[in-house]
Structure formats: structure tokens, C-alpha cells
Design an enzyme around this catalytic site. Structure first.
Site: not given
Length: 407
Positions: A224, A198, A361, A201, A121
Site C-alpha cells: 500500500k 493497524d 473488508c 492505511q 478492517h
């Protein structure tokens, strides 16, 4: 509790959109919020709205307890060693930028290497791109397999003793790939670097254990994972956070201020300048309680069943391209020949179905996929097989419509 029962806890899902029951398939962008989270935020504003850490009155104490209580919930959720390792931020982007500015730019030297992947991303690409440019470091990419995955062999070949930092998404927001971040972290550490993850997700869908992963930094967002927008978390190993300087200065993060110099509070507050995101943190704590009450293993199992059910039906559609590996998290990114993804998303919206369309993105990944844009359907614990059936039926209807228009 099954998905239909869970769905009843999300007020927004009870509405109609364009005359159809809402089918929300855009949770990878932002998830919906259960009543428990909405009520927790509402209760803060109605009953004990106050600033934190500053007052000794009752409301201030209640607000501080709620805010710091949420930090402890986050610590337990990701199995950090200490609350000092949990920094509240505005989201994943802010957390990654904090590491890029405060850690990377102070440690990297000209000729050092920063390694990432083409799947990232933009929030986990641009900060390292810009840091490398500013310092004269070399930005390297781990080569991808045709399905967008990486191999440990490729990681071994790319990461060298010159590699001071590797940044990688735990789960791809486009392909759904679950990357081997634990194994890559081991490679990084053997070469003397640090590992940044990261987890935007990942945190809503799979168990994240920072001690097991042995990552040095990890960031994720509340919105999220059924929490409020505007709140996120940066985890960092305590020794690394202690070595870093804050990048925002002002109230709340100071210890002593003199005319020509100042000192900072201890961790984690030296990174939380100004009035923090109090309601957001309290809402995130409520979201963690909610997720834990369902169970991440149950969420993961439910999503895998939905993805398998969805892909089986989608593969029967002529002209369908599905991107990414067979083993994945709870999303499907795809294109239908002859239908632009933006047109597809627009038509589905008229049926009350919300999906994502665009580059997500992740423009470098789109170039790798040889696609200017793609469509994405993403699932969460409140989605059902009925949602999938409605979605697939609408895909067929849309494909037929565009086939007739341009035939």
C-alpha cells in the site's frame, strides 16, 4: 517534484485501459510501484539472488546486507528504538494475527476485555474476535459517532482496568478517519493494557512515529506504500516481543535443536521462520527511500487538496451520499442513489477508471452505515486534479445512463 512528474515514475500509469488513459483511484487497496522499486527487486534477482543469514559467499552476503539494510530503513521510517523491534511479515494481516496468537492468547484470561471499534478492517477484527471466543474474554466496541468517528470520552467509558488489549486502525480504509491512537494508547496504558495499531492505511500517507504514539504493537503492509506485495512489518516493543513465543517453526528461526527440545534465535529472527521474503524486503526498503525523497508531509498535503477538490465536485451531484467525517485521509467512500456500487465500478472501468466497490473488508461498518456496499475512490501521490475531473465527469455520465435506463 509535482504529481505529474511523479506520475512519470510509475510505468503502469502510462497505459490505456479499455481505450482510455488509466485513472487509478484504488490505492487504498494496493498502490502502484515506481520504477525505483521495480528496479530494486529486479536487481536482486538478476545480480545477487541468494538466501540470507546462511552462507559466507559473496551473493549470500549481499543478500543479507540488502535484507537487513531494509530492516534498518523500516526502523528509521517509524522511529523504532531498535532493529530487534522490526519483524518482517507477509503483511498487516499476518502481523496482527501474530500478536493475536502469540501474545493475546497467552496473556488473556477468561473475563478479560478486548476493545476494538466497529470501523475496523476484518484483519483487525476477526483475530481479536476469535481470540476472545477461544479464551472466554469479553469483546467490547467503542461506540461510534454518527459520522463513524470515535471520541476520547467514549474510549474512556469503554476501556476499564479489565481491558487487557485495545486494537484500532490509525486510518480507516472506508471513512478515511484519522483516529486519535496516541490519546487512546494513553488511556489504555493508564488502565494497564496494551495498544495494537493497524497502520496499513496510515504508513503510506502520514508520519508514523511509534515512540510518539507509544503503541505496543503496530503493523503495516508494503504494497500500500509503493512497495511489493507479500511483505509487511510488525513493530513490537522489545520487552513484549521477547516474552512471546514464535508461531511458525522450522529453519532460520532456531538456535539449537535437540531431539526433544529446541531453542530460538534472538529477536527479530525467532519470528521469521524459513526463507524470508528477501526481494519483498529489499523492495520495501526502496519504497521507503522513494517516499522519503518526496516527503510524507508533501504527500499528505497533496492528498488533502485532492480530497477537498473531489468532495466539492461530488457534493454537487444529486443523490450523492459521502460517508465519513470532513477531516480525513486520501479517500472518498460514497453511494449514488439508484446506482449499485458494483454497477458504478463496472461502468467506470469501461472509461479506464479504477475504483473499489463492495464492503471493503468492513462488513460491521457497512451495517452501521446502513449500506450493503459502497464505492470508494482513493488517492496517492501520483494522482492529479485531471484524474478527479475525469472521475467526476464519468460519475455524471453513469448517473445519467442509469437514470435513463430506469426512468
Amino acid at each position: 517534484m509535482n504529481a505529474k512528474e511523479i506520475r512519470e515514475l510509475f510505468p503502469i500509469l502510462k497505459q490505456e485501459v479499455n481505450g482510455h488513459p488509466l485513472v487509478y483511484l484504488d490505492s487504498a487497496a494496493t498502490s502502484q510501484k515506481p520504477v525505483q522499486v521495480i528496479e530494486a527487486v529486479d536487481r536482486y534477482y538478476r545480480e545477487y539472488n541468494s538466501n540470507v543469514h546462511r552462507g559466507v559467499h559473496t551473493l549470500g552476503t549481499l543478500a543479507t546486507d540488502g535484507y537487513e539494510g531494509a530492516r534498518e530503513k523500516v526502523r528509521a521510517f517509524i522511529n523504532a528504538r531498535a532493529m530487534e523491534e522490526i519483524v518482517f511479515t507477509r503483511g498487516t494481516t499476518t502481523g496482527l494475527n501474530l500478536v493475536a496468537w502469540s501474545y493475546a492468547r497467552s496473556v488473556l484470561k477468561e473475563g478479560d476485555e478486548v476493545v476494538i471499534t466497529q470501523v475496523e478492517h476484518h484483519s483487525n477484527l476477526i483475530p481479536w474476535q476469535q481470540a476472545a471466543k477461544a479464551i472466554g474474554a469479553t469483546l467490547k466496541y467503542i461506540p461510534l459517532q454518527p459520522d463513524g468517528t470515535i471520541t476520547l470520552e467514549a474510549a474512556e467509558q469503554t476501556i476499564t482496568p479489565k481491558t487487557k488489549l485495545v486494537a484500532m486502525g490509525y486510518v480507516s480504509n472506508v471513512l478515511g478517519t484519522v483516529n486519535p491512537v496516541k490519546e487512546v494508547a494513553d488511556i489504555v496504558h493508564r488502565n494497564g493494557g496494551v495498544m495494537v495499531v493497524d497502520a496499513a492505511q496510515a504508513a503510506p500517507h502520514i508520519r508514523v512515529d511509534v515512540q510518539d504514539l507509544d503503541c505496543d504493537f503496530l503493523a503495516f503492509s508494503g504494497h500500500k506504500m509503493a512497495g511489493p506485495t507479500g511483505i509487511g512489518v510488525l513493530y513490537g516493543k522489545q520487552s513484549l516481543l521477547e516474552s512471546m513465543e514464535p508461531i511458525e517453526f522450522g529453519g532460520e528461526m532456531i538456535d539449537f535443536v535437540e531431539l526433544y527440545d529446541s531453542t530460538w534465535k534472538e529477536l527479530p529472527w525467532k519470528f521469521e521462520g524459513g526463507t524470508p521474503i528477501i526481494a519483498g524486503a529489499i523492495g520495501l526498503g526502496a519504497a521507503i527511500d522513494f517516499i522519503e525523497s518526496i516527503g510524507l508531509d508533501a504527500i499528505r498535503e497533496h492528498e488533502l487538496k485532492l480530497v477537498k477538490y473531489t468532495m466539492e465536485q461530488m457534493r454537487a451531484i444529486e443523490g450523492m451520499t459521502i460517508y465519513g467525517p470532513e477531516e480525513r485521509s486520501g479517500l472518498v467512500t460514497f453511494n449514488i442513489e439508484g446506482v449499485h456500487p458494483h454497477d458504478l465500478a463496472t461502468v467506470l472501468d469501461t472509461e479506464g477508471i479504477a475504483i473499489r466497490a463492495g464492503h471493503h473488508c468492513a462488513q460491521p461498518l457497512m451495517k452501521f452505515l446502513k449500506a450493503s456496499a459502497t464505492a470508494r475512490a482513493s488517492f496517492y501521490l501520483y494522482n492529479t486534479e485531471e484524474d478527479v475531473d475525469t472521475f467526476v465527469k464519468a460519475l455524471l455520465k453513469t448517473k445519467e445512463y442509469f437514470g435513463n435506463v430506469f426512468s
